[in-house]
Design an enzyme around this catalytic site. Structure first.
Site, PDB file in Angstrom:
ATOM      1  N   GLY A  13      21.692  65.854  44.307  1.00  0.00           N
ATOM      2  CA  GLY A  13      20.257  66.022  44.069  1.00  0.00           C
ATOM      3  C   GLY A  13      19.485  66.419  45.295  1.00  0.00           C
ATOM      4  N   ARG A  27      33.553  72.589  50.522  1.00  0.00           N
ATOM      5  CA  ARG A  27      32.189  72.623  49.964  1.00  0.00           C
ATOM      6  C   ARG A  27      31.743  74.062  49.847  1.00  0.00           C
ATOM      7  NH1 ARG A  27      28.425  71.024  46.902  1.00  0.00           N
ATOM      8  NH2 ARG A  27      26.691  69.738  47.628  1.00  0.00           N
ATOM      9  N   GLU A  64      34.406  64.177  29.678  1.00  0.00           N
ATOM     10  CA  GLU A  64      34.297  63.033  30.583  1.00  0.00           C
ATOM     11  C   GLU A  64      34.726  61.757  29.877  1.00  0.00           C
ATOM     12  OE1 GLU A  64      30.521  62.325  32.330  1.00  0.00           O
ATOM     13  OE2 GLU A  64      30.617  64.045  33.677  1.00  0.00           O
ATOM     14  N   HIS A 100      27.552  59.912  35.990  1.00  0.00           N
ATOM     15  CA  HIS A 100      26.627  60.173  34.903  1.00  0.00           C
ATOM     16  C   HIS A 100      26.408  58.930  34.053  1.00  0.00           C
ATOM     17  CE1 HIS A 100      28.227  64.527  35.293  1.00  0.00           C
ATOM     18  NE2 HIS A 100      27.169  64.353  36.060  1.00  0.00           N
TER      19      HIS A 100
END
Length: 1095
Positions: free
Chosen positions: A306, A376, A706, A748
């Site tokens: 975020g 990354r 998931e 999540h």
């Protein structure tokens, strides 16, 4: 996380506060390791008079079967029972934890037939109430035994059905009482945003209802709505995993940040540590470590995502490294700094924070034989990887650095010795520069690169408004986005809008997809954006209705509303039938509100993507917000034209990684959607998979599921029924969950298995059995996708098309500068203050250090004015100067002007300015001049008498000498105080000594020709600058010449002027008019004969 378990005591307190008369209020006392039994009895005197029940309150299931309940005893019996348990370790399955929190309650005597079972839980379409007429520890399979009653979203509980159906097997004498209780209980359940509540047993005896055992979860995201009813809530950790202080610190950082920061310590002595960006990526890294037999050495689970700031990332990394380096491992330790391809997080900024922390722990990392692996990508990743590589050259710790050219989890295989470490990784065919060549002969959407600004307010006739009748079509029969899609953006998100328009441009769309923005906090206006090389204007509306009316062709709304306003704005959007698709980016919307939106959207045939999503992308057509990341990633992932593979995932960050994986192994993405990480996404996996199945241009489907939920089983059913026939490559992340001895909440809100069927392992097995292509681990996902794709090419299902280069798009100036591609001279330079970082700096000193060291206002001035940390005697002298110059009564010119201005009704700033403008050589401005005159005289070797004589011959006043009121016989005590301090504390005072000798000469002629306060401060400050050891002679002289000393008088006297302003306002003084008798009116002489004219 959304649904979080609470302590039993807290749940009962909430019921006590809200169940009006429906049950007997629960009395309870909490016992912790530091219990003071005397105080506990004083607070709860019933402990001495009633039979008691004691049990742990730590999220432990089946306490009765574990022998963790003691019933029907007295307080002494409770104490005796707790002795071998309180603070001691206890094993439950594979989890080992300390029993440290117990609850004591009155024992309710009752018969077995008076025990009942009640449970309420929430799901996507409503709430389910379970009731069984037999409760207690031996209830068995509740799902099979209990009567169920469904309450759909938006509907009220039907009391008649409750009594006649749900309570059909309840004893007649208890039925009415149970009806009243469950009705009230369900209202509390909804009003306080519970997501789960189980009472077993619920006892009805003697006409009263008693809640004996309670387990409950609440929706943490509803805190902003329910804080007053909830009060303070402490969420207990799962049994067997006590929260460390470091975990609590990260949780506190997370609560204060718009970013997401999570840290769970699994094995403090573990060898493998992870620092992963992204909720989905963090689960995948943990999965891969466990799949490669590293579960026993995995030390932590966590994530940062975020777009955290550099400082937040530094704090996160520092905390993790402090834990990692506490213990050494004989084989050394591994630190995996991983992540997918970011959509909007500045990789370089976050890496700078990590680098700071790594440098801080350099010695401990070396001593611990740590090896670091980095992978990354995302915005500015090139700079981030460069920083990491440079760090590897100087840190003394091996650092292996990789970008998007390397599969995301390949570094795990490298770290665990399962794969060779490449010495020269193949670079990605991409560039940070967006100016890529246009295909030969290819048309550019913009005929001229130097067109004037266009206005997108005007409607285009090329795309008609959507047919409202089409909204009734099945979602699987219509595309969400086309090359003509027009969108409205809710929120002032300039960066996201510009990204969408750049995407449109490289897709060779003729017009931008964004036609308008809605922002209720300003009036209607226009925002400027770039369409390729030219500037265009996008209208911004305060009112949604106005926007919809003026842009009827828009059928998509992308909402960047905050979690607090997302529900209301989306509900309003659903009232406009032209909108067919809504993307909700916000994370943290309460589940009850999300379910209402889903119900309304389904009734109206509207597709909702989200909440808690980055959005989706349809290459060559449209992208939502920040999906796909920066333009260089869009180009490298070939998102500017459609491929043959469609995917759906929960994770937004992983959707971008899928773009990369699919681009590397196939002809590219046809469409991709991240449905969002919340438990109840607006549209589900199957909503999109069915669209892909029905779209002839989609040749194969990729699903990234998931742990948690059962949505993936809908796909297995559809495949078994031949509703889905296209090749499906599927993988459910979260396989590592089986390795943990206690419950772990993954990134999540929906990533939590509540049953065996919801585990990732069970889902992957079911998908494979149904005919889906399932890899052994995420590490092999790319290879399997390529294998399936190659088969489709071989049998002719897919015919690859030749690539064409997209149109050129210039890079924004700000981003080019961020990447270090350009340089520009700064308009300003400053060397005293820096507010850009996490903490304000004065001359390089953090503001927290200034307060810690109690530097005071004098210390602050020493930093801001002189860029030095002056000695304490010097900063105190500065403060004394400010004190003695603060005011000198209302009669002086500056105060007088301030008072007159205040009485004229002017504001503070005007009045202060009026007073300050009088400061000069005649009033208060003699400090610099006195300092210069006296220091020049001393430097020239002139004796005081010669100095006085020379000034007289030149006809000049000696600045700083003379006073209207004070004299040698009536000294100015301000000067006396300052003189005593300077002579006592300064290393030497040659200029002051010289000025005192001059004063002796001048006062011998006239007693009021004394060294006044201006003169004293001026000469004393020269002594301070020259002799404190902080400045060279040239630096000291420069401060005199640039007017620094007058600043002391200006700053000090400003305090007095403000005081006079406030005084006049407080006294309510009227407009000042000077009296006539205090004015001498001198008119020009009147000549005798008015007809005389001057010659």
């Amino acid at each position: 996380m959304s649904a979080k378990a609470i302590y039993e005591a807290k749940g009962k307190q909430l019921l006590n506060d809200t169940l009006e008369g429906a049950s007997i209020k629960n009395k309870f006392a909490i016992v912790r390791e530091d219990v003071n039994w005397g105080q506990l009895v004083d607070d709860n005197p019933w402990l001495l008079t009633e039979k008691l029940v004691v049990k742990p309150d730590q999220l432990i299931k089946r306490r009765g079967k574990l022998g963790l309940i003691k019933a029907g005893t007295d307080l002494d019996g409770v104490k005796e029972w707790l002795k071998p348990k309180l603070g001691k370790e206890f094993t439950i399955g594979r989890a080992v934890g300390r029993l440290k929190n117990f609850i004591i309650e009155p024992f309710i005597a009752h018969e077995q037939k008076e025990e009942f079972y009640v449970c309420i839980y929430s799901h996507r379409f409503g709430d389910t109430i379970l009731f069984h007429h037999e409760g207690g520890v031996d209830i068995g399979d509740v799902d099979a035994k209990a009567v169920k009653m469904e309450v759909k979203v938006g509907e009220e509980l039907n009391v008649a059905d409750l009594e006649s159906k749900l309570l059909a097997n309840a004893p007649a004498e208890a039925k009415q009482i149970l009806t009243t209780f469950i009705t009230s209980l369900y209202k509390v359940y909804k009003d306080l945003f519970f997501t789960y509540m189980e009472i077993n047993p619920l006892v009805v005896t003697g006409g009263n209802v008693y809640v004996l055992d309670l387990a409950a979860k609440i929706d943490q995201c509803a805190e902003y709505l329910c804080k007053a009813q909830w009060g303070d809530i402490e969420f207990p950790p799962p049994f067997g995993r006590d929260a460390l202080p470091e975990e609590a610190y990260i949780a506190e950082l997370d609560a204060k940040s718009g970013a997401s920061l999570k840290l769970t310590i699994l094995n403090k002595a573990g060898r493998i540590w992870t620092m992963v960006a992204g909720g989905g990526a963090s689960v995948i890294y943990a999965d891969t470590i466990c799949d490669l037999d590293g579960a026993n050495e995995l030390a932590n689970y966590g994530e940062y995502s975020g777009a955290p700031s550099e400082q937040q990332t530094y704090e996160y990394a520092k905390t993790l490294l402090s834990l990692m380096t506490q213990e050494k491992h004989p084989n050394g330790k591994i630190l995996i700094i991983g992540g997918g391809i970011a959509n909007f997080t500045n990789v370089a900024a976050t890496f700078k924070g990590i680098v700071r922390a790594l440098r801080e722990f350099q010695q401990k990392l070396i001593e611990g034989n740590v090896v670091i692996y980095v992978r990354r990508a995302g915005p500015n990743y090139q700079e981030g990887l460069r920083i990491m590589r440079e760090l590897g050259d100087t840190l003394g710790v091996p650092i292996h650095v990789f970008g998007p050219e390397t599969h995301m989890t390949a570094i795990v295989s490298m770290a665990l010795g399962k794969r060779d470490i490449p010495t020269d990784p193949k670079p990605m065919p991409t560039t940070a520069n967006f100016l890529l060549p246009t295909a030969t002969g290819g048309p550019s959407p913009v005929p001229s690169r130097r067109e004037s600004s266009a206005d997108l307010t005007k409607q285009s006739s090329s795309v008609p408004p959507p047919d409202i009748v089409a909204l009734s079509e099945s979602m699987s029969s219509r595309p969400l986005f086309t090359r003509g899609t027009k969108a409205i953006i809710w929120g002032m998100q300039q960066r996201a809008v510009q990204g969408m328009m750049d995407f449109d441009y490289v897709c060779s769309r003729k017009e931008p997809s964004v036609v308008a923005m809605i922002y209720p906090f300003t009036g209607d206006h226009k925002q400027k954006f770039y369409w390729g090389h030219k500037e265009v204007l996008v209208p911004v509306y305060k009112n949604m209705a106005d926007c919809m009316k003026k842009h009827p062709q828009a059928d998509v709304l992308v909402s960047f509303a905050s979690l607090r306003s997302a529900y209301e704005s989306t509900a309003e959007t659903l009232t406009f039938p032209q909108i067919r698709t809504i993307a909700i980016i916000a994370e943290g919307i309460p589940e009850n509100l999300t379910r209402k939106l889903i119900k309304t959207a389904n009734e109206k045939g509207v597709s909702i993507i989200g909440p808690a999503t980055v959005g989706g992308v349809k290459p060559g057509c449209f992208k939502i917000g920040n999906t796909g990341g920066m333009l260089d990633n869009i180009l490298s992932s070939k998102l500017y034209r459609p491929g043959s593979v469609a995917y759906v995932s929960r994770s937004g960050g992983m959707s971008n990684e899928l773009n990369n994986i699919i681009a590397l192994n196939t002809d590219g993405v046809y469409e991709g959607v991240a449905i969002g990480g919340d438990r109840y996404p607006g549209t589900t996996f199957m909503d999109h998979i069915l669209r892909y199945q029905d779209d002839p241009d989609v040749k194969m489907i990729v699903l990234l599921g998931e742990v948690g939920g059962v949505e993936e089983y809908r796909l297995t059913q559809a495949m078994s029924e031949n509703r889905v026939t296209k090749p499906v490559v599927a993988w459910c992340i979260g396989t590592c969950a089986k390795m943990f001895t206690s419950d772990v909440q993954f990134g999540h809100a929906g990533s939590c298995a509540n049953a065996d069927a919801e585990t990732a392992v069970a889902k992957n097995k079911a998908l494979e059995d149904a005919g889906a292509h399932v890899p052994k681990s995420f590490d092999e996902l790319g290879h399997l996708i390529k294998q399936v794709y190659d088969g489709l090419v071989e049998d002719g299902t897919i015919v690859p098309k030749p690539d064409q280069a997209p149109p050129t798009v210039p890079m924004d100036f700000a981003w080019a500068r961020e990447l270090g591609l350009i340089r520009k001279p700064a308009s300003f330079m400053t060397s005293i203050c820096d507010e850009r970082g996490h903490e304000l700096l004065y001359a390089g000193i953090p503001i927290t250090d200034i307060f810690k060291e109690d530097m005071g206002i004098g210390g602050v001035l020493s930093l801001l004015w002189f860029q030095r940390r002056l000695p304490r005697y010097a900063t105190k002298f500065i403060e004394m100067c400010l004190m003695v110059t603060a005011d000198h009564g209302p009669a002086v010119s500056g105060a007088h002007n301030t008072i007159v201005c205040a009485r004229a009704g002017k504001d503070l700033i005007s009045c202060l300015t009026s007073g300050l403008l009088t400061i000069g050589d005649r009033f208060g401005g003699a400090l610099d001049a006195a300092a210069k005159q006296f220091s020049d005289a001393v430097d020239s070797g002139m004796i005081p008498m010669d100095f006085v004589n020379s000034m007289r011959k030149k006809g000049k006043l000696i600045m700083g000498i003379g006073h209207r009121v004070k004299s040698i016989n009536n000294p100015d005590m301000r000067v006396v105080i300052l003189k005593e301090y300077a002579q006592k504390n300064f290393p030497s005072t040659p200029i002051l000594d010289y000025a005192i000798e001059v004063e002796k000469i001048t006062t011998s002629k006239k007693p009021n020709l004394i060294l006044n306060v201006d003169g004293f401060i001026g000469v004393a400050f020269v002594d301070l600058l020259r002799n404190c050891g902080c400045f060279t002679r040239e630096e000291a002289q420069e401060f005199i010449e640039i007017g620094a000393l007058n600043g002391l008088f200006v700053l000090g006297r400003s305090m007095g002027f403000i005081g006079h302003f406030l005084d006049q306002k407080r006294l309510k003084q009227g407009l000042y008019r000077h009296p006539w008798d205090d004015i001498s009116y001198v008119m020009p002489e009147q000549f005798g004969g008015g007809d005389q004219v001057a010659q």
